[in-house]
Design a protein around this motif. Structure first.
Motif, mmCIF file in Angstrom:
data_model
loop_
_atom_site.group_PDB
_atom_site.id
_atom_site.type_symbol
_atom_site.label_atom_id
_atom_site.label_comp_id
_atom_site.label_asym_id
_atom_site.label_seq_id
_atom_site.Cartn_x
_atom_site.Cartn_y
_atom_site.Cartn_z
ATOM 1 N N ASP A 78 0.806 -1.229 0.000
ATOM 2 C CA ASP A 78 0.000 0.000 0.000
ATOM 3 C C ASP A 78 0.837 1.276 0.000
ATOM 4 O O ASP A 78 0.307 2.363 -0.042
ATOM 5 C CB ASP A 78 -0.944 -0.011 1.199
ATOM 6 N N GLU A 79 2.177 1.142 0.082
ATOM 7 C CA GLU A 79 3.004 2.357 0.105
ATOM 8 C C GLU A 79 3.709 2.614 -1.213
ATOM 9 O O GLU A 79 4.557 3.494 -1.314
ATOM 10 C CB GLU A 79 4.050 2.252 1.227
ATOM 11 N N ILE A 80 3.393 1.782 -2.223
ATOM 12 C CA ILE A 80 4.075 1.967 -3.507
ATOM 13 C C ILE A 80 3.301 3.015 -4.315
ATOM 14 O O ILE A 80 2.205 2.749 -4.809
ATOM 15 C CB ILE A 80 4.186 0.627 -4.266
ATOM 16 N N ALA A 81 3.898 4.205 -4.418
ATOM 17 C CA ALA A 81 3.188 5.322 -5.067
ATOM 18 C C ALA A 81 3.186 5.160 -6.591
ATOM 19 O O ALA A 81 2.240 5.548 -7.271
ATOM 20 C CB ALA A 81 3.838 6.636 -4.667
ATOM 21 N N LYS B 128 3.024 2.546 -8.631
ATOM 22 C CA LYS B 128 2.622 1.181 -8.993
ATOM 23 C C LYS B 128 2.604 0.922 -10.488
ATOM 24 O O LYS B 128 2.989 -0.154 -10.947
ATOM 25 C CB LYS B 128 1.202 0.900 -8.459
ATOM 26 N N GLU B 129 2.153 1.912 -11.248
ATOM 27 C CA GLU B 129 1.991 1.711 -12.704
ATOM 28 C C GLU B 129 3.343 1.579 -13.395
ATOM 29 O O GLU B 129 3.450 0.956 -14.446
ATOM 30 C CB GLU B 129 1.230 2.880 -13.367
ATOM 31 N N ASN B 130 4.380 2.164 -12.810
ATOM 32 C CA ASN B 130 5.673 2.209 -13.503
ATOM 33 C C ASN B 130 6.672 1.159 -13.042
ATOM 34 O O ASN B 130 7.800 1.129 -13.527
ATOM 35 C CB ASN B 130 6.302 3.606 -13.319
ATOM 36 N N VAL B 131 6.268 0.343 -12.081
ATOM 37 C CA VAL B 131 7.227 -0.670 -11.607
ATOM 38 C C VAL B 131 6.636 -2.081 -11.730
ATOM 39 O O VAL B 131 5.436 -2.242 -11.908
ATOM 40 C CB VAL B 131 7.635 -0.420 -10.123
ATOM 41 N N THR B 132 7.542 -3.064 -11.672
ATOM 42 C CA THR B 132 7.096 -4.450 -11.745
ATOM 43 C C THR B 132 7.023 -5.007 -10.324
ATOM 44 O O THR B 132 8.039 -5.029 -9.612
ATOM 45 C CB THR B 132 8.112 -5.298 -12.546
ATOM 46 N N ILE B 133 5.823 -5.419 -9.930
ATOM 47 C CA ILE B 133 5.655 -5.936 -8.570
ATOM 48 C C ILE B 133 5.604 -7.462 -8.632
ATOM 49 O O ILE B 133 4.810 -8.040 -9.378
ATOM 50 C CB ILE B 133 4.371 -5.360 -7.948
ATOM 51 N N LEU B 134 6.476 -8.097 -7.860
ATOM 52 C CA LEU B 134 6.531 -9.564 -7.877
ATOM 53 C C LEU B 134 6.101 -10.117 -6.514
ATOM 54 O O LEU B 134 6.368 -9.513 -5.484
ATOM 55 C CB LEU B 134 7.953 -10.034 -8.185
ATOM 56 N N ASN B 135 5.464 -11.252 -6.578
ATOM 57 C CA ASN B 135 5.000 -11.870 -5.339
ATOM 58 C C ASN B 135 4.799 -13.363 -5.606
ATOM 59 O O ASN B 135 4.323 -13.735 -6.667
ATOM 60 C CB ASN B 135 3.671 -11.216 -4.941
ATOM 61 N N ILE B 136 5.191 -14.197 -4.650
ATOM 62 C CA ILE B 136 4.891 -15.630 -4.776
ATOM 63 C C ILE B 136 4.059 -15.998 -3.553
ATOM 64 O O ILE B 136 4.529 -15.860 -2.418
ATOM 65 C CB ILE B 136 6.187 -16.476 -4.843
ATOM 66 N N SER B 137 2.830 -16.424 -3.783
ATOM 67 C CA SER B 137 1.956 -16.765 -2.651
ATOM 68 C C SER B 137 2.378 -18.107 -2.055
ATOM 69 O O SER B 137 3.140 -18.853 -2.676
ATOM 70 C CB SER B 137 0.510 -16.865 -3.135
ATOM 71 N N GLY B 138 1.833 -18.400 -0.878
ATOM 72 C CA GLY B 138 2.118 -19.685 -0.229
ATOM 73 C C GLY B 138 1.717 -20.852 -1.128
ATOM 74 O O GLY B 138 2.433 -21.856 -1.234
ATOM 75 N N THR B 139 0.579 -20.697 -1.777
ATOM 76 C CA THR B 139 0.073 -21.761 -2.661
ATOM 77 C C THR B 139 1.018 -21.948 -3.853
ATOM 78 O O THR B 139 1.339 -23.064 -4.237
ATOM 79 C CB THR B 139 -1.335 -21.374 -3.183
ATOM 80 N N GLU B 140 1.472 -20.828 -4.401
ATOM 81 C CA GLU B 140 2.379 -20.909 -5.552
ATOM 82 C C GLU B 140 3.723 -21.532 -5.129
ATOM 83 O O GLU B 140 4.289 -22.342 -5.861
ATOM 84 C CB GLU B 140 2.579 -19.495 -6.135
#
Ligand code: PPS
Length: 571
Positions: free
Chosen positions: A343-346, A348-360
């Motif tokens: 929620d603090e990434i101002a 967002k549109e210009n950066v690549t956000i990566l995330n791996i969930s527990g399920t993944e």
């Protein structure tokens, strides 16, 4: 609120060493209750002050207050019922005021309890109020209805000795041991991090930030008692934590293991966790997104909102005397090569956000796929891969269920031969008739005996699964709750594939291979499944096979295809 810890010792329920020796001998005359694994965890934290101010298992009055408004009868905030559940028979054999011995599973006496209360709780009400819904998809609700005894006993506990642990002894601390440690090293502000998962880079970043925000030292305080069914076992996790500990500054970070039996009660659990950490000398507590979340309910929705736990904690934190450090979800921003709160990434549109969930993550481990360095530490990934080999190398259980004469044994035999032809893993067939000859020869067909028979099969299957083999079971297994219990036993170690051999009772009776249906109709065999005894049709088996007009080879092949689609065998 900005607090410093009061690190004076807190009250424990133990008697002196001399009295304990005396009590051990005297307790030989007392009626004994053998504690369940969950009760042992609860008792340990009761005795060592982790559940301070509780002095024993809850009385009925305290229980009612805790369930209805999170308060003991005297008004003290306490969100979780800590109850001693027992069978009706055991409860009926006791009198109010009687002392009983509380023993571990080897019969070692840990405590005595003076029984002040004995009552039959309204479990549906407890489930609604404490866990938010009377839905057995919630692990604690399932436990409440299907594992816990019918009667609760309450009363003050006198502690004789701590439960014995042989693993990671140097890493376990009582509240007073931690308090003494904090006093010794001069830590007056400590932020605790609760976890039941291996630590990855996002957790490390979150804990660093929390310590910085609270200007506090950090206590990594993982739960090693009981967590959510299906979690990574604590042995593996502790090895992972030890590997990651090197990444933290030694002077300001410590790790200690907590023998808590979690309930996965989200908001109430967060408040409970906070109180427990306060008892362990901490001043701050991290509450992230979906704290102690139990997963999805039976309608496929979350039990709690992602920030409900933070809201409830915030409401009570002044009274609790421990401050929350709340966190939003941490994600990796590729361009900046760092973790940031989502929620603090101002930009967002210009950066690549990566995330791996527990399920993944589980999927990647199961399929032996890459787990990137930005996500975790190589030592952690190696450790996880060692205990979680890809699915096609893990053990699993195929559990056939259906009427007598439905074709279970024939299909199971065909499947066994096909799996043996493929090779790679040992295969064991636990056929209904064979089991009744060997494992269960003394049992009949009452509900109690059938359940015992199925639990035995489940036990053997879970051991086979744990050791990397394939167990094929083929009993009637008429009761859904018992099948579910077996599923849980097995799923701790590998996949459980329930196959309903859905031959109708009419067809089974028509075939009547063993002539048993005829005898059942004549009343010569009693309690015969489908004729004079119930059968719960599986609601959501992994596979249902029709056997009318389909040959055995084809049925077995359908199972193979299912196993393949689940990644359990390679194509
Ligand atoms: S259970 O309910 O799962 O414990 O039953 P299971 O161990 O599979 O045993 C079933 C076999 O026992 C024979 N048999 C009976 N079945 C059902 N009800 C009654 N009363 C009964 N009495 C004997 C029957 O042949 C079952 O064998 P299968 O292989 O299922 O035909």
């Amino acid at each position: 609120m900005s607090m410093l810890a009061n690190l004076a010792p807190i009250p424990e329920l133990y008697v002196s060493y001399e009295s304990a020796q005396k009590m051990k001998t005297e307790a030989a005359d007392l009626v004994s209750h053998d504690l369940t694994p969950r009760q042992i965890c609860d008792l340990e934290l009761l005795m060592n002050g982790g559940f301070n101010p509780l002095k024993g298992f809850l009385s009925q009055e305290d229980y009612n207050g805790v369930v209805d408004n999170m308060r003991l009868a005297d008004g003290t905030l306490w969100p979780m019922p800590i109850t001693l559940d027992v069978s009706e028979d055991f409860a009926a054999s006791l009198e109010i005021g009687q002392d009983i011995a509380l023993r571990d599973q080897e019969g070692v006496i840990l405590a005595t309890m003076t029984v002040s209360d004995s009552w039959e709780p309204n479990k549906a009400h407890e489930a609604e109020k404490v866990f938010g819904a009377d839905d057995s998809a919630h692990p604690a609700v399932n436990y409440l209805h299907n594992q816990a005894g019918k009667i609760y006993l309450g009363g003050p506990v006198t502690g004789i000795q701590q439960p014995v642990h042989y693993d990671f002894r140097a890493r376990r601390d009582t509240p007073n041991e931690l308090r003494a440690y904090f006093r010794k090293v001069g830590w007056r502000k400590v932020v605790a991090f609760q976890t039941r998962n291996p630590l990855h880079r996002a957790h490390q970043e979150l804990t660093f930030r929390a310590a910085r925000e609270a200007q506090a030292n950090l206590l990594i305080h993982p739960v090693v008692g009981m967590t959510k069914p299906g979690d990574v076992d604590h042995f593996t996790r502790v090895r992972c934590y030890e590997a990651v500990l090197d990444q933290y500054p030694q002077a300001t970070t410590s790790m200690s293991l907590l023998n808590l039996a979690m309930r996965m009660a989200g908001p109430r659990e967060a408040v409970w966790h906070g109180l427990i950490r306060k008892n362990h000398g901490c001043t701050h507590f991290i509450v992230g997104r979906d704290h102690a979340g139990p997963g999805k309910n039976s309608a496929g929705d979350d039990f709690y909102g992602p920030y409900d736990a933070q809201d409830l904690f915030r409401e009570h934190q002044d009274e609790m005397g421990i401050e929350m450090v709340d966190f939003k979800h941490m994600v990796y921003v590729q361009e900046r090569a760092q973790y940031e709160p989502a929620d603090e990434i101002a930009d967002k549109e210009n950066v690549t956000i990566l995330n791996i969930s527990g399920t993944e993550l589980r999927r990647r481990l199961q399929e032996g796929l890459e787990i990137p360095e930005w996500f975790s530490f190589p030592e952690v990934v190696t450790e996880l891969r060692r205990t979680r080999p890809p699915r096609n190398k893990q053990g699993f259980t195929v559990f056939f269920t259906g009427f007598s004469g439905s074709g279970k044994s024939t299909i199971a035999n065909a499947l066994m031969v096909k799996l043996m032809e493929m090779g790679g893993r040992p295969v064991t067939l636990l056929d209904g008739d064979i089991v009744r000859k060997n494992l269960s020869s003394e049992l009949g067909f009452s509900k109690e005996h059938r359940d015992l028979n199925i639990r035995r099969i489940g036990y053997v299957a879970s051991e086979i699964t744990k050791n990397g083999g394939i167990a094929i079971c083929a009993p009637i297994a008429p009761y859904a709750t018992t099948r579910r219990a077996v599923r849980e036993d097995v799923e701790d170690f590998g996949a459980f594939v329930e196959v309903h051999v859905a031959t109708s009772i009419e067809e089974c009776e028509r075939r009547d291979r063993k002539g048993l249906y005829k005898l059942a109709r004549e009343g010569k065999i009693k309690e015969f499944t489908g004729i004079s005894d119930p059968y719960d049709v599986p609601e959501s088996p992994e596979l249902a096979v029709e056997t009318e007009n389909v040959d055995v080879d084809n049925c077995a092949h359908q199972v193979l295809l299912k196993l393949e689609s689940m990644g359990l065998i390679s194509g």
